[in-house]
Design a protein around this motif. Structure first.
Motif, PDB file in Angstrom:
ATOM      1  N   LYS A  87      47.933   9.430 -84.528  1.00  0.00           N
ATOM      2  CA  LYS A  87      48.980  10.451 -84.300  1.00  0.00           C
ATOM      3  C   LYS A  87      49.869  10.666 -85.515  1.00  0.00           C
ATOM      4  N   VAL A  88      49.677   9.842 -86.531  1.00  0.00           N
ATOM      5  CA  VAL A  88      50.544   9.906 -87.715  1.00  0.00           C
ATOM      6  C   VAL A  88      50.558  11.302 -88.336  1.00  0.00           C
ATOM      7  N   LYS A  89      49.375  11.910 -88.422  1.00  0.00           N
ATOM      8  CA  LYS A  89      49.260  13.189 -89.137  1.00  0.00           C
ATOM      9  C   LYS A  89      50.124  14.296 -88.547  1.00  0.00           C
ATOM     10  N   TYR A  90      50.404  14.215 -87.257  1.00  0.00           N
ATOM     11  CA  TYR A  90      51.182  15.283 -86.621  1.00  0.00           C
ATOM     12  C   TYR A  90      52.661  15.251 -87.001  1.00  0.00           C
ATOM     13  N   ILE A  91      53.189  14.076 -87.279  1.00  0.00           N
ATOM     14  CA  ILE A  91      54.640  13.980 -87.514  1.00  0.00           C
ATOM     15  C   ILE A  91      55.014  13.916 -88.999  1.00  0.00           C
ATOM     16  N   VAL A  92      54.062  13.521 -89.815  1.00  0.00           N
ATOM     17  CA  VAL A  92      54.356  13.306 -91.238  1.00  0.00           C
ATOM     18  C   VAL A  92      54.925  14.547 -91.964  1.00  0.00           C
ATOM     19  N   PRO A  93      54.525  15.759 -91.573  1.00  0.00           N
ATOM     20  CA  PRO A  93      55.099  16.914 -92.275  1.00  0.00           C
ATOM     21  C   PRO A  93      56.620  17.049 -92.139  1.00  0.00           C
ATOM     22  N   PHE A  94      57.201  16.517 -91.067  1.00  0.00           N
ATOM     23  CA  PHE A  94      58.636  16.775 -90.875  1.00  0.00           C
ATOM     24  C   PHE A  94      59.472  15.535 -90.565  1.00  0.00           C
TER      25      PHE A  94
END
Ligand SMILES: *Cc1c(COP(=O)(O)O)cnc(C)c1O
Length: 221
Positions: A74-81
């Motif tokens: 799930k890391v990839k979903y939150i890393v942008p913000f």
């Protein structure tokens, strides 16, 4: 009391150098807006799904803190913000955060979650595990994460002496790591500890970030 009044009351008891993170998990966006209008800009969520649902509906100057257990997929979903991840409890997770952060050209502030509670069920690294992580070549090669400090949760108990012991042990580990691994790292400065029931004690023991849900928003549904 309204959310605004509760925040004002809590702020009075928190020194200026301690950041108040309003834990908005399970709360509707209306409640987050209310806290936002009372001046709060740092919010904590413990589930990725819920964070992804709320974030687009809310003002862009909110700093989102991920405070709950995080799965690598799930890391990839939150890393942008995401503003900071408090719950890093493995090298595998840290290197996945690094990998995803690299793709969006960010350096993500992270805290190592330490196991300080005597309860078996709590997540977090032991002292040995954290030292092994910080000594590893893989960790030293990561350029898109930065370890800004430590996080911990005390045992859920009325025994203030025990809670104080657990917070103090996190503070000592922080000092030890600062000397041993971050002597030239002024960014290693945060101790995220203290929730609704124990934040005053946590501040006495050196907390720099308190994560407060119930005392602001009321009992969770
Ligand atoms: C829910 C939660 C909090 C806030 O707890 P309250 O007792 O409601 O203040 C703080 N930290 C973490 C990691 C949480 O999951």
């Amino acid at each position: 009391m309204t959310i605004e009044e509760k925040i004002a009351e809590i702020q009075k008891g928190i020194p200026r150098h301690v950041k108040l993170i309003a834990v908005s998990k399970t709360r509707p966006v209306e409640d987050v807006f209310e806290a936002y209008h009372a001046g709060i800009r740092s919010f904590g969520e413990n589930r990725v799904q819920e964070l992804l649902q709320k974030q687009p509906q809310l003002p862009k100057d909110i700093e989102w803190h991920l405070i709950g257990h995080l799965q690598t997929n799930k890391v990839k979903y939150i890393v942008p913000f995401v503003h900071m991840i408090h719950s890093v409890d493995s090298l595998k997770l840290l290197s996945e955060i690094n990998e995803q952060a690299r793709k969006v050209n960010r350096v993500i502030p992270c805290l190592l979650e330490m196991r300080i509670a005597r309860e078996e069920t709590k997540y977090g690294l032991t002292l040995n595990e954290a030292e092994t992580l910080l000594n590893s070549d893989l960790y030293k090669s990561l350029k898109n994460i930065q370890i800004n400090g430590l996080m911990g949760m005390a045992t859920f108990t009325d025994d203030a002496g025990q809670v104080r012991d657990e917070f103090s042990s996190l503070q000592r580990t922080f000092q030890l790591f600062k000397e041993k691994f971050f002597e030239n790292g002024p960014f290693f400065k945060e101790i995220s500890m203290g929730m609704s029931g124990d934040y005053k004690l946590a501040i006495e023991c050196g907390s720099t970030m308190v994560r407060i849900g119930t005392s602001i928003f009321g009992e969770r549904f």
